[in-house]
Design a protein around this motif. Sequence first.
Motif, PDB file in Angstrom:
ATOM      1  N   VAL A   3      64.787  -3.268   5.906  1.00 40.72           N
ATOM      2  CA  VAL A   3      65.946  -3.469   5.045  1.00 40.72           C
ATOM      3  C   VAL A   3      66.188  -4.965   4.895  1.00 40.72           C
ATOM      4  O   VAL A   3      66.147  -5.694   5.887  1.00 40.72           O
ATOM      5  CB  VAL A   3      67.191  -2.793   5.677  1.00 40.72           C
ATOM      6  N   SER A   4      66.446  -5.407   3.667  1.00 41.29           N
ATOM      7  CA  SER A   4      66.777  -6.819   3.473  1.00 41.29           C
ATOM      8  C   SER A   4      68.020  -6.993   2.608  1.00 41.29           C
ATOM      9  O   SER A   4      68.392  -8.114   2.294  1.00 41.29           O
ATOM     10  CB  SER A   4      65.589  -7.582   2.877  1.00 41.29           C
ATOM     11  N   ALA A   5      68.676  -5.880   2.269  1.00 37.86           N
ATOM     12  CA  ALA A   5      69.896  -5.948   1.457  1.00 37.86           C
ATOM     13  C   ALA A   5      71.007  -5.143   2.131  1.00 37.86           C
ATOM     14  O   ALA A   5      70.756  -4.039   2.628  1.00 37.86           O
ATOM     15  CB  ALA A   5      69.637  -5.400   0.058  1.00 37.86           C
ATOM     16  N   PRO A   6      72.220  -5.675   2.152  1.00 38.92           N
ATOM     17  CA  PRO A   6      73.348  -4.981   2.796  1.00 38.92           C
ATOM     18  C   PRO A   6      73.582  -3.558   2.265  1.00 38.92           C
ATOM     19  O   PRO A   6      73.869  -2.656   3.040  1.00 38.92           O
ATOM     20  CB  PRO A   6      74.534  -5.896   2.511  1.00 38.92           C
ATOM     21  N   ALA A   7      73.416  -3.346   0.972  1.00 38.22           N
ATOM     22  CA  ALA A   7      73.631  -2.006   0.410  1.00 38.22           C
ATOM     23  C   ALA A   7      72.601  -1.018   0.945  1.00 38.22           C
ATOM     24  O   ALA A   7      72.915   0.162   1.200  1.00 38.22           O
ATOM     25  CB  ALA A   7      73.573  -2.052  -1.118  1.00 38.22           C
ATOM     26  N   ASP A   8      71.367  -1.485   1.150  1.00 37.63           N
ATOM     27  CA  ASP A   8      70.321  -0.617   1.705  1.00 37.63           C
ATOM     28  C   ASP A   8      70.644  -0.249   3.150  1.00 37.63           C
ATOM     29  O   ASP A   8      70.427   0.886   3.574  1.00 37.63           O
ATOM     30  CB  ASP A   8      68.955  -1.311   1.638  1.00 37.63           C
ATOM     31  N   ALA A  64      64.422 -14.843   5.345  1.00 37.42           N
ATOM     32  CA  ALA A  64      64.897 -15.793   4.340  1.00 37.42           C
ATOM     33  C   ALA A  64      66.328 -16.225   4.655  1.00 37.42           C
ATOM     34  O   ALA A  64      67.137 -15.416   5.100  1.00 37.42           O
ATOM     35  CB  ALA A  64      64.845 -15.148   2.965  1.00 37.42           C
ATOM     36  N   ASP A  65      66.622 -17.484   4.414  1.00 33.99           N
ATOM     37  CA  ASP A  65      67.998 -17.967   4.541  1.00 33.99           C
ATOM     38  C   ASP A  65      68.670 -17.723   3.190  1.00 33.99           C
ATOM     39  O   ASP A  65      68.678 -18.587   2.314  1.00 33.99           O
ATOM     40  CB  ASP A  65      68.018 -19.456   4.909  1.00 33.99           C
ATOM     41  N   SER A  66      69.195 -16.514   3.024  1.00 29.24           N
ATOM     42  CA  SER A  66      69.752 -16.102   1.739  1.00 29.24           C
ATOM     43  C   SER A  66      71.132 -15.492   1.974  1.00 29.24           C
ATOM     44  O   SER A  66      71.482 -15.137   3.100  1.00 29.24           O
ATOM     45  CB  SER A  66      68.838 -15.065   1.098  1.00 29.24           C
ATOM     46  N   PRO A  67      71.906 -15.335   0.915  1.00 31.50           N
ATOM     47  CA  PRO A  67      73.211 -14.668   1.064  1.00 31.50           C
ATOM     48  C   PRO A  67      73.065 -13.261   1.660  1.00 31.50           C
ATOM     49  O   PRO A  67      73.880 -12.857   2.487  1.00 31.50           O
ATOM     50  CB  PRO A  67      73.752 -14.627  -0.369  1.00 31.50           C
ATOM     51  N   ALA A  68      72.034 -12.516   1.264  1.00 25.45           N
ATOM     52  CA  ALA A  68      71.832 -11.163   1.798  1.00 25.45           C
ATOM     53  C   ALA A  68      71.557 -11.208   3.295  1.00 25.45           C
ATOM     54  O   ALA A  68      72.129 -10.424   4.063  1.00 25.45           O
ATOM     55  CB  ALA A  68      70.687 -10.471   1.060  1.00 25.45           C
ATOM     56  N   ARG A  70      72.440 -13.569   5.420  1.00 23.28           N
ATOM     57  CA  ARG A  70      73.669 -13.977   6.113  1.00 23.28           C
ATOM     58  C   ARG A  70      74.654 -12.809   6.197  1.00 23.28           C
ATOM     59  O   ARG A  70      75.306 -12.612   7.227  1.00 23.28           O
ATOM     60  CB  ARG A  70      74.290 -15.192   5.413  1.00 23.28           C
ATOM     61  N   GLU A  71      74.718 -12.019   5.140  1.00 17.71           N
ATOM     62  CA  GLU A  71      75.621 -10.856   5.162  1.00 17.71           C
ATOM     63  C   GLU A  71      75.152  -9.817   6.185  1.00 17.71           C
ATOM     64  O   GLU A  71      75.967  -9.224   6.893  1.00 17.71           O
ATOM     65  CB  GLU A  71      75.704 -10.232   3.767  1.00 17.71           C
ATOM     66  N   LEU A  72      73.838  -9.632   6.299  1.00 18.51           N
ATOM     67  CA  LEU A  72      73.308  -8.695   7.299  1.00 18.51           C
ATOM     68  C   LEU A  72      73.629  -9.180   8.713  1.00 18.51           C
ATOM     69  O   LEU A  72      73.992  -8.377   9.580  1.00 18.51           O
ATOM     70  CB  LEU A  72      71.798  -8.516   7.124  1.00 18.51           C
TER      71      LEU A  72
END
Length: 119
Positions: A3-8, A64-68, A70-72
Amino acid sequence: VTVSAPADLQRELDAAKARGQWVLVDYYADWCVSCKVMEKQVFGRADVQASLAGVHLLRLDVTADSPASRELLQRYQVPGPPSLIWVGPEGEERRARRITGEIDAGGFLRHWAQTRSQG
């Protein structure tokens, strides 16, 4: 499941809860040396794999240093990988049972047995 996205993540957690299934959330990054050690020396072992039968395994890729990413990390206030989060069959994190940092296979198996026995 990677998983790499909070919604997932939420979708996977909801599905496991609907099945009454334990979840192991594994925070992972390609640059994390301890993650790679644990992948081989802990999760690569047959006894560890057998102990996790029936557990929904989620790998949260925060490479990755990404918003997703950081949210995870913020979801469970995790400083970074490796971190292992246990979520019970009812969907609640067993916060006192989380593992932060590298652990060996024997330690992991003991920790999981204690977590499971506490419900």
